[in-house]
Design a protein around this motif. Structure first.
Motif, short mmCIF file in Angstrom:
data_model
loop_
_atom_site.label_atom_id
_atom_site.label_comp_id
_atom_site.label_asym_id
_atom_site.label_seq_id
_atom_site.Cartn_x
_atom_site.Cartn_y
_atom_site.Cartn_z
N UNK A 214 -38.67 -2.65 -31.40
CA UNK A 214 -39.71 -3.65 -31.15
C UNK A 214 -39.77 -3.87 -29.65
N UNK A 215 -40.95 -3.63 -29.09
CA UNK A 215 -41.14 -3.75 -27.65
C UNK A 215 -41.99 -4.99 -27.40
N UNK A 216 -41.47 -5.90 -26.59
CA UNK A 216 -42.16 -7.18 -26.38
C UNK A 216 -42.82 -7.19 -25.00
N UNK A 225 -46.54 -1.08 -22.08
CA UNK A 225 -47.14 0.02 -22.83
C UNK A 225 -46.36 1.31 -22.64
N UNK A 226 -45.93 1.54 -21.37
CA UNK A 226 -45.18 2.78 -21.10
C UNK A 226 -43.80 2.74 -21.75
N UNK A 228 -43.12 1.25 -24.58
CA UNK A 228 -43.36 1.58 -26.00
C UNK A 228 -43.56 3.09 -26.15
N UNK A 229 -44.29 3.69 -25.20
CA UNK A 229 -44.51 5.14 -25.24
C UNK A 229 -43.20 5.91 -25.11
N UNK A 230 -42.29 5.40 -24.26
CA UNK A 230 -40.98 6.04 -24.08
C UNK A 230 -40.20 6.03 -25.39
N UNK A 231 -40.25 4.90 -26.10
CA UNK A 231 -39.52 4.78 -27.37
C UNK A 231 -40.13 5.72 -28.41
N UNK A 237 -39.76 4.93 -34.76
CA UNK A 237 -40.93 4.08 -35.05
C UNK A 237 -40.89 2.88 -34.11
N UNK A 238 -42.02 2.58 -33.49
CA UNK A 238 -42.04 1.56 -32.45
C UNK A 238 -43.22 0.60 -32.66
N UNK A 239 -42.95 -0.68 -32.55
CA UNK A 239 -44.00 -1.69 -32.65
C UNK A 239 -44.01 -2.50 -31.36
N UNK A 240 -45.23 -2.76 -30.84
CA UNK A 240 -45.33 -3.59 -29.63
C UNK A 240 -45.91 -4.94 -30.00
N UNK A 241 -45.26 -6.01 -29.57
CA UNK A 241 -45.75 -7.36 -29.88
C UNK A 241 -45.80 -8.20 -28.60
N UNK A 242 -46.73 -9.15 -28.61
CA UNK A 242 -46.81 -10.11 -27.50
C UNK A 242 -45.99 -11.35 -27.83
N UNK A 243 -46.05 -11.76 -29.12
CA UNK A 243 -45.40 -12.99 -29.55
C UNK A 243 -44.62 -12.73 -30.84
N UNK A 244 -43.67 -13.65 -31.10
CA UNK A 244 -42.76 -13.45 -32.24
C UNK A 244 -43.51 -13.44 -33.58
N UNK A 245 -44.62 -14.24 -33.69
CA UNK A 245 -45.28 -14.31 -34.99
C UNK A 245 -46.03 -13.02 -35.35
#
Ligand code: SF4
Length: 295
Positions: A214-216, A225-226, A228-231, A237-245
């Protein structure tokens, strides 16, 4: 078994971002409202916090209503300094020292007759700022094969700070392979940021150990963004989030180890909130809670 959460050994705020936030918050608390020429960092959570200190984000001088303006950690070109001075505005300059070094290199090299080539995204504010210091004698290339004029056979190659060292090295070698017959002299200035590099390396390492990353960070943050791309490139499997919800229960089903990392503009609070949310949503923890409620 409860999900094990592992955090990257380097994550979140870099020193340039911490410094910028402290500078602008301190100045606003001491002197009153400040208009920031663009986001101090690309993160909506930080933007809201700064607003509570009296720091408003404006897109340009036309939107300025305070007597003080801030230049962001991404820096700005000479025109911005000139306009602030001619409008007699107080200037809070939070340009990251690593970005300022790239700006100085760009100015020095064009003065020495080099065509400055910046490897990066031409729309990114940091890149636009560095380019502005070349006073029309620089160009931004996103790819080494993009067309470019080399009028005086002297070329200097710089990088957007958030590019990885690996990507910059590839760019330099491809660029030289394509254009060496038109060049007499070349300077390579490594303007990549070691803090960003540490975050990429730590994310890459962690990605190998986990079932989900999980990339915040802000969706408009280039380095998040980069990251997340590296992961993803590491095969996890990678998810990008701005906030916990934004973390979804379904993402955690069947996971044993979840990795967490965060971009250079992500505050520690956001990282802690996402970790709390993963613990709350952990299917094993929820089952335990249901059992204890039933008992
Ligand atoms: S990522 Fe690096 S260059 Fe960018 S603000 Fe942070 S320390 Fe400075």
């Amino acid at each position: 078994m409860a999900i094990e959460i592992r955090t990257a050994s380097a994550l979140g705020f870099c020193f340039g971002v911490r410094r910028a936030i402290e500078m602008v918050e301190g100045a606003a608390d001491a002197k009153g409202p400040i208009d920031s020429l663009g986001s101090i960092v690309h993160n909506p959570v930080v933007a809201e916090r700064l607003q509570s200190h009296g720091v408003d984000i404006v897109s340009g001088f036309d939107g300025v209503s305070s007597s003080a303006v801030a230049i962001t950690a991404h820096g700005a070109g000479p025109e911005v300094y000139r306009r602030a001075a001619s409008a007699r505005l107080d200037l809070v300059d939070t340009t990251c020292p690593i970005v300022a070094r790239a700006q100085r290199a760009a100015r020095r090299l064009v003065n020495s007759g080099f065509k400055v080539i910046i490897y990066g995204d031409e729309h990114h504010p940091e890149v636009r700022g560095v380019l502005a210091w070349t006073r029309g004698r620089g160009v931004v290339l996103a790819d080494a094969a993009d067309p470019v004029e080399i009028p005086r056979r002297k070329v200097a190659l710089l990088s957007q700070t958030t590019k990885s060292q690996h990507a910059f090295t590839e760019f330099v070698s491809r660029f030289l392979a394509l254009h060496i017959d038109r060049i007499n002299e070349v300077r390579v200035i490594n303007t990549t940021c070691p803090e960003t590099e540490d975050r990429y390396a730590a994310a890459r390492e962690l990605a190998r150990e986990v079932d989900l990353m999980i990339v915040i960070g802000g969706r408009n943050s280039a380095n998040t963004g980069k990251l997340a791309g590296t992961c993803r490139a590491a095969g996890v499997e990678t998810r990008q989030v701005e906030r916990e919800d934004e973390v979804q229960p379904a993402w955690l089903e069947g996971r044993r180890v979840v990795g967490v990392t965060a971009g250079a503009s992500t505050p520690d609070d956001s990282v802690a909130a996402v970790i709390r949310r993963i613990r709350q949503l952990d299917p094993a923890a929820r089952r335990r809670e249901e059992t204890s409620r039933a008992g």
